[in-house]
Scaffold this motif. Structure first.
Motif, PDB file in Angstrom:
ATOM      1  N   LEU A  17     -10.342  -1.485  16.528  1.00 46.71           N
ATOM      2  CA  LEU A  17     -11.358  -0.500  16.325  1.00 46.71           C
ATOM      3  C   LEU A  17     -11.207   0.177  14.841  1.00 46.71           C
ATOM      4  O   LEU A  17     -11.984  -0.041  13.957  1.00 46.71           O
ATOM      5  N   SER A  21     -13.638  -1.193  11.665  1.00 48.39           N
ATOM      6  CA  SER A  21     -14.816  -0.285  11.679  1.00 48.39           C
ATOM      7  C   SER A  21     -14.550   0.004  10.188  1.00 48.39           C
ATOM      8  O   SER A  21     -13.716   0.760   9.560  1.00 48.39           O
ATOM      9  N   GLU A  23     -18.093   1.357   7.781  1.00 48.05           N
ATOM     10  CA  GLU A  23     -18.966   2.268   7.864  1.00 48.05           C
ATOM     11  C   GLU A  23     -20.096   1.971   9.191  1.00 48.05           C
ATOM     12  O   GLU A  23     -20.822   2.829   9.468  1.00 48.05           O
ATOM     13  N   PRO A  25     -20.341   0.970  13.335  1.00 45.23           N
ATOM     14  CA  PRO A  25     -19.685   0.858  14.528  1.00 45.23           C
ATOM     15  C   PRO A  25     -19.211  -0.334  15.158  1.00 45.23           C
ATOM     16  O   PRO A  25     -19.890  -1.386  14.577  1.00 45.23           O
ATOM     17  N   VAL A  26     -18.328  -0.639  15.929  1.00 43.80           N
ATOM     18  CA  VAL A  26     -17.623  -1.737  16.365  1.00 43.80           C
ATOM     19  C   VAL A  26     -18.154  -1.869  17.760  1.00 43.80           C
ATOM     20  O   VAL A  26     -17.960  -0.919  18.636  1.00 43.80           O
ATOM     21  N   VAL A  55     -12.496   8.827  19.804  1.00 36.65           N
ATOM     22  CA  VAL A  55     -13.623   8.025  19.392  1.00 36.65           C
ATOM     23  C   VAL A  55     -15.043   8.368  19.725  1.00 36.65           C
ATOM     24  O   VAL A  55     -15.101   9.497  20.404  1.00 36.65           O
ATOM     25  N   SER A  56     -15.988   7.866  19.085  1.00 38.42           N
ATOM     26  CA  SER A  56     -17.284   8.541  19.181  1.00 38.42           C
ATOM     27  C   SER A  56     -18.142   7.084  19.441  1.00 38.42           C
ATOM     28  O   SER A  56     -17.692   5.852  18.830  1.00 38.42           O
ATOM     29  N   SER A  57     -19.073   7.474  20.392  1.00 39.51           N
ATOM     30  CA  SER A  57     -20.070   6.253  20.453  1.00 39.51           C
ATOM     31  C   SER A  57     -21.197   6.486  19.581  1.00 39.51           C
ATOM     32  O   SER A  57     -21.722   7.418  19.503  1.00 39.51           O
ATOM     33  N   TYR A  65     -18.601   1.833  18.836  1.00 42.08           N
ATOM     34  CA  TYR A  65     -17.486   2.804  18.543  1.00 42.08           C
ATOM     35  C   TYR A  65     -17.105   3.043  17.159  1.00 42.08           C
ATOM     36  O   TYR A  65     -16.882   1.833  16.416  1.00 42.08           O
ATOM     37  N   ILE A  66     -16.929   4.079  17.137  1.00 43.66           N
ATOM     38  CA  ILE A  66     -16.010   4.503  15.710  1.00 43.66           C
ATOM     39  C   ILE A  66     -15.169   5.553  16.185  1.00 43.66           C
ATOM     40  O   ILE A  66     -14.882   6.223  17.102  1.00 43.66           O
ATOM     41  N   LEU A  67     -14.190   5.560  15.060  1.00 42.52           N
ATOM     42  CA  LEU A  67     -13.169   6.722  15.331  1.00 42.52           C
ATOM     43  C   LEU A  67     -13.537   8.073  15.121  1.00 42.52           C
ATOM     44  O   LEU A  67     -14.515   8.249  14.096  1.00 42.52           O
TER      45      LEU A  67
END
Length: 151
Positions: A17, A21, A23, A25-26, A55-57, A65-67
Protein backbone atom coordinates in the motif's frame (compact mmCIF):
# COMPACT_ATOMS: atom_id res chain seq x y z
CA UNK A 1 7.57 -15.66 19.36
CA UNK A 2 5.70 -16.72 16.27
CA UNK A 3 3.59 -14.34 14.20
CA UNK A 4 0.38 -15.52 12.59
CA UNK A 5 -0.53 -14.92 8.96
CA UNK A 6 -2.36 -11.79 10.14
CA UNK A 7 0.93 -10.16 11.09
CA UNK A 8 2.94 -11.49 8.17
CA UNK A 9 0.38 -10.80 5.44
CA UNK A 10 -0.72 -7.52 7.00
CA UNK A 11 2.83 -6.20 7.02
CA UNK A 12 3.28 -7.21 3.36
CA UNK A 13 -0.02 -5.55 2.46
CA UNK A 14 0.94 -2.30 4.19
CA UNK A 15 4.33 -2.21 2.47
CA UNK A 16 2.53 -2.72 -0.84
CA UNK A 17 0.00 0.00 0.00
CA UNK A 18 2.79 2.42 0.90
CA UNK A 19 4.64 1.62 -2.33
CA UNK A 20 1.71 2.00 -4.66
CA UNK A 21 -0.31 4.76 -3.05
CA UNK A 22 0.64 8.12 -4.39
CA UNK A 23 -2.28 10.43 -4.59
CA UNK A 24 -4.78 7.70 -5.36
CA UNK A 25 -6.17 4.94 -3.13
CA UNK A 26 -4.97 1.39 -3.70
CA UNK A 27 -7.56 -1.32 -4.26
CA UNK A 28 -7.70 -4.59 -2.38
CA UNK A 29 -7.77 -6.33 -5.76
CA UNK A 30 -4.42 -4.86 -6.79
CA UNK A 31 -2.75 -5.64 -3.46
CA UNK A 32 -4.18 -9.16 -3.63
CA UNK A 33 -2.78 -9.74 -7.11
CA UNK A 34 0.69 -8.40 -6.29
CA UNK A 35 1.02 -10.13 -2.92
CA UNK A 36 -0.92 -13.34 -3.68
CA UNK A 37 -3.17 -12.88 -0.63
CA UNK A 38 -6.91 -13.52 -0.85
CA UNK A 39 -9.12 -10.44 -1.14
CA UNK A 40 -11.39 -11.64 1.66
CA UNK A 41 -8.48 -12.01 4.05
CA UNK A 42 -7.06 -8.64 3.03
CA UNK A 43 -10.43 -7.02 3.77
CA UNK A 44 -10.27 -8.42 7.31
CA UNK A 45 -6.72 -7.21 7.78
CA UNK A 46 -7.47 -3.75 6.39
CA UNK A 47 -10.45 -3.47 8.70
CA UNK A 48 -8.18 -4.12 11.69
CA UNK A 49 -5.61 -1.62 10.40
CA UNK A 50 -8.35 0.94 9.85
CA UNK A 51 -9.63 0.52 13.42
CA UNK A 52 -6.12 1.16 14.69
CA UNK A 53 -5.84 4.37 12.65
CA UNK A 54 -3.11 3.19 10.29
CA UNK A 55 -5.17 3.20 7.06
CA UNK A 56 -8.24 5.00 5.76
CA UNK A 57 -10.70 3.77 3.20
CA UNK A 58 -12.07 5.64 0.22
CA UNK A 59 -15.42 4.47 -1.13
CA UNK A 60 -16.75 4.47 -4.65
CA UNK A 61 -15.25 4.08 -8.09
CA UNK A 62 -11.50 4.43 -7.84
CA UNK A 63 -11.72 3.79 -4.11
CA UNK A 64 -9.49 1.67 -1.96
CA UNK A 65 -7.12 2.29 0.92
CA UNK A 66 -4.58 4.96 1.76
CA UNK A 67 -2.20 5.36 4.67
CA UNK A 68 -3.74 7.42 7.47
CA UNK A 69 -0.29 8.63 8.54
CA UNK A 70 2.98 9.34 6.82
CA UNK A 71 4.90 6.09 6.31
CA UNK A 72 7.81 7.56 8.31
CA UNK A 73 5.48 7.65 11.32
CA UNK A 74 4.29 4.04 11.14
CA UNK A 75 6.48 1.43 12.79
CA UNK A 76 6.45 -2.30 12.26
CA UNK A 77 5.42 -2.49 15.91
CA UNK A 78 2.34 -0.36 15.21
CA UNK A 79 1.32 -2.68 12.39
CA UNK A 80 1.98 -5.94 14.20
CA UNK A 81 0.24 -4.82 17.40
CA UNK A 82 -2.81 -3.72 15.38
CA UNK A 83 -3.02 -7.20 13.86
CA UNK A 84 -1.61 -9.49 16.55
CA UNK A 85 -2.17 -7.67 19.84
CA UNK A 86 0.65 -7.83 22.35
CA UNK A 87 3.99 -8.97 20.94
CA UNK A 88 5.34 -10.16 24.26
CA UNK A 89 6.12 -13.87 24.05
CA UNK A 90 6.05 -14.23 27.83
CA UNK A 91 3.32 -12.84 30.04
CA UNK A 92 4.76 -12.60 33.53
CA UNK A 93 2.50 -11.23 36.26
CA UNK A 94 5.62 -10.53 38.30
CA UNK A 95 6.48 -7.74 35.86
CA UNK A 96 3.21 -5.93 36.44
CA UNK A 97 3.01 -3.44 39.35
CA UNK A 98 -0.29 -5.00 40.45
CA UNK A 99 0.59 -8.48 39.22
CA UNK A 100 -0.61 -11.35 41.33
CA UNK A 101 2.53 -13.42 41.41
CA UNK A 102 3.40 -14.89 44.79
CA UNK A 103 7.01 -15.49 43.79
CA UNK A 104 7.64 -12.03 42.28
CA UNK A 105 9.91 -10.87 45.09
CA UNK A 106 12.26 -13.83 44.82
CA UNK A 107 11.89 -14.70 41.13
CA UNK A 108 14.90 -13.90 38.98
CA UNK A 109 13.57 -15.31 35.71
CA UNK A 110 11.27 -12.29 35.38
CA UNK A 111 14.34 -10.28 34.40
CA UNK A 112 14.95 -12.64 31.49
CA UNK A 113 11.34 -12.28 30.32
CA UNK A 114 11.51 -8.51 30.67
CA UNK A 115 14.66 -8.27 28.57
CA UNK A 116 13.20 -10.52 25.86
CA UNK A 117 9.94 -8.54 25.79
CA UNK A 118 11.76 -5.19 25.78
CA UNK A 119 14.11 -6.33 23.01
CA UNK A 120 11.28 -7.44 20.72
CA UNK A 121 9.29 -4.26 21.30
CA UNK A 122 12.31 -2.01 20.81
CA UNK A 123 13.27 -3.77 17.57
CA UNK A 124 9.85 -3.58 15.92
CA UNK A 125 9.36 0.01 17.09
CA UNK A 126 12.66 1.10 15.51
CA UNK A 127 11.82 -0.21 12.03
CA UNK A 128 9.62 2.22 10.14
CA UNK A 129 7.39 1.51 7.14
CA UNK A 130 9.35 3.89 4.89
CA UNK A 131 12.53 1.86 5.55
CA UNK A 132 10.80 -1.33 4.41
CA UNK A 133 9.44 0.39 1.30
CA UNK A 134 12.96 1.55 0.43
CA UNK A 135 14.36 -1.96 0.96
CA UNK A 136 11.60 -3.41 -1.20
CA UNK A 137 12.34 -0.94 -3.99
CA UNK A 138 16.03 -1.84 -3.89
CA UNK A 139 15.21 -5.55 -4.02
CA UNK A 140 12.76 -5.14 -6.87
CA UNK A 141 15.08 -2.95 -8.94
CA UNK A 142 17.75 -5.65 -8.62
CA UNK A 143 15.31 -8.34 -9.84
CA UNK A 144 16.76 -9.44 -13.18
CA UNK A 145 13.51 -10.91 -14.47
CA UNK A 146 11.58 -7.72 -13.61
CA UNK A 147 8.72 -9.76 -12.19
CA UNK A 148 6.27 -8.30 -9.74
CA UNK A 149 8.05 -8.26 -6.41
CA UNK A 150 6.45 -9.63 -3.29
CA UNK A 151 7.47 -8.08 0.00
Amino acid sequence: MKLSTKGRYGLRALIDLAQYSGEAPVSITSISARQDISERYLEQLMSMLKKSGLVSSVRGAGGGYILAKDMREISVGDILRALEGSLEPVECPGLEPDGECKAADSCVTKYVWKRINDSINRTVDEIMLDQLVEESRKKCSADIDHRVCKN
